[in-house]
Design a protein around this motif. Sequence first.
Motif, PDB file in Angstrom:
ATOM      1  N   ASP A  32      28.459 -53.568   6.805  1.00 22.03           N
ATOM      2  CA  ASP A  32      28.517 -55.397   6.503  1.00 22.03           C
ATOM      3  C   ASP A  32      27.377 -55.329   7.612  1.00 22.03           C
ATOM      4  OD1 ASP A  32      29.587 -58.152   7.040  1.00 22.03           O
ATOM      5  OD2 ASP A  32      31.316 -57.574   8.424  1.00 22.03           O
ATOM      6  N   ILE A  34      25.453 -58.745   9.045  1.00 21.65           N
ATOM      7  CA  ILE A  34      25.749 -60.046   9.400  1.00 21.65           C
ATOM      8  C   ILE A  34      24.166 -60.595  10.416  1.00 21.65           C
ATOM      9  CG2 ILE A  34      26.460 -61.985  11.016  1.00 21.65           C
ATOM     10  CD1 ILE A  34      29.354 -59.713  11.309  1.00 21.65           C
ATOM     11  N   ARG A  65      25.526 -60.975   5.439  1.00 17.53           N
ATOM     12  CA  ARG A  65      26.220 -62.267   5.310  1.00 17.53           C
ATOM     13  C   ARG A  65      24.997 -62.691   6.797  1.00 17.53           C
ATOM     14  NH1 ARG A  65      31.662 -62.600   7.320  1.00 17.53           N
ATOM     15  NH2 ARG A  65      31.314 -60.175   8.322  1.00 17.53           N
ATOM     16  N   LYS A 363      24.740 -58.379  -3.541  1.00 16.49           N
ATOM     17  CA  LYS A 363      25.488 -60.115  -4.003  1.00 16.49           C
ATOM     18  C   LYS A 363      23.433 -60.289  -2.972  1.00 16.49           C
ATOM     19  CE  LYS A 363      27.180 -62.316   0.457  1.00 16.49           C
ATOM     20  NZ  LYS A 363      26.055 -63.392   1.178  1.00 16.49           N
ATOM     21  N   SER A 366      21.540 -64.475   0.798  1.00 17.76           N
ATOM     22  CA  SER A 366      22.508 -66.196   1.418  1.00 17.76           C
ATOM     23  C   SER A 366      21.213 -67.708   1.585  1.00 17.76           C
ATOM     24  CB  SER A 366      23.580 -66.123   2.296  1.00 17.76           C
ATOM     25  OG  SER A 366      23.768 -65.087   1.719  1.00 17.76           O
ATOM     26  N   ASP A 371      26.670 -67.654   5.797  1.00 15.74           N
ATOM     27  CA  ASP A 371      28.595 -67.935   6.417  1.00 15.74           C
ATOM     28  C   ASP A 371      28.521 -67.901   7.937  1.00 15.74           C
ATOM     29  OD1 ASP A 371      28.335 -65.864   3.847  1.00 15.74           O
ATOM     30  OD2 ASP A 371      26.872 -65.434   4.612  1.00 15.74           O
TER      31      ASP A 371
END
Length: 396
Positions: A32, A34, A65, A363, A366, A371
């Motif tokens: 994950d 960030i 994200r 994905k 972004s 996010d």
Amino acid sequence: MSHPFSGITILDLTQIYNGPYATFLLGQAGADVIKVEPLDGEHLRKRQGASGAAMPFAMLNANKRTMTLNLKTPQGRDLLLRLVEQADVLVENFAPGVMERLDLGETVLREANPRLIYAAGSGYGKTGPYRDFPAMDLTVQAMTGVIDTTGYPDMPPVKAGPAIADFLAGIHLFGAIAAALFARERTGKGCSVEVSMMESVYPTLASSLGLFYGSGGGAAMRTGNRHTGMSLCPYNVYPTSDGYIAIITNDDRHWLSLTEALGCPELAADPRFCTVEDRCARMDEVDALVAEQTRGYTKDELFGRLIGKRVPCAPVRTLTEVVNDPHLHARGSLRWIDHPEYGHIVVPSSPLRFSGEESVPYKPSSALGEDTDAILSGRLSLSDVEIGQLRAKKVI
């Protein structure tokens, strides 16, 4: 589906190519990630007004994200430290000293989370006389001898086309993070790792160093398309009727196969060209004789003939051909996507494949700060009112 880094949280403070490629690989392996950016975005995102600059950002920031955070404010710094408490890895590739000036140096991060892996990428490392030199791919190529060894001996030196220093350092940074996470599994303790672009590039000079030491430093270091160590022949890019083809002969067996494929038994029988040493001593002559034959074929014709004889070779292809390469698309290494910001583009996946596991679902990168609210509410339990207040104060 469990992936190698499933359950691992990465705080990504990186920018441009070097660090973002390391964290891209982590995200593609299940972490994950960030991405923490300044309020106006990281440098590569801000380049998007230039032609084609959006593509590198989209390539390197998939499966992340993204949130904005003003680390120059006390509240922004405190929010990052709260995220650090829950994270496994923090990655940055600022110039040495920047994190300390933000009061976010290693000691501060370690106090917030003793198990944290702190990973830093830089041009020349955190110590040494070059520590504070500005470092970009071009400057590191210059400092490491890449530019001096690229091109032709009678022409000015040129840089390598790809951003090799940035991406080599990114790969090494990924490896260092993976090794540090493995060590933490054994010891329970976090550690710090650093990777310099300069040190990542040096091993690629192996062939040039062979020529340098073998000649006592007297040989010309720019060898064009010939073997960098000048120890193999034929080894060059040869003309065809519609372009060029790269041909390598690693040994005498390859030489015999090449002459057979080209229909030149007289070259195989010529005592001047029997061994690798003989051919290297007559490189100009060998290259001219091979080129005389290759001009009579198209790239595809010659490629088929040479591959049929197991001669190492490849057609010199355009970027259009590479972007649409059927092999890379068949393996899922490249894919067409409809990006929400950049339209219909080709993007890569990770080169790392793990047996028995499907790839992490792709994905797209972004939008800036997309996010932020979800991360602050989900990980730090901030309310909508608190988030609104942070935004009004330009902390996020």
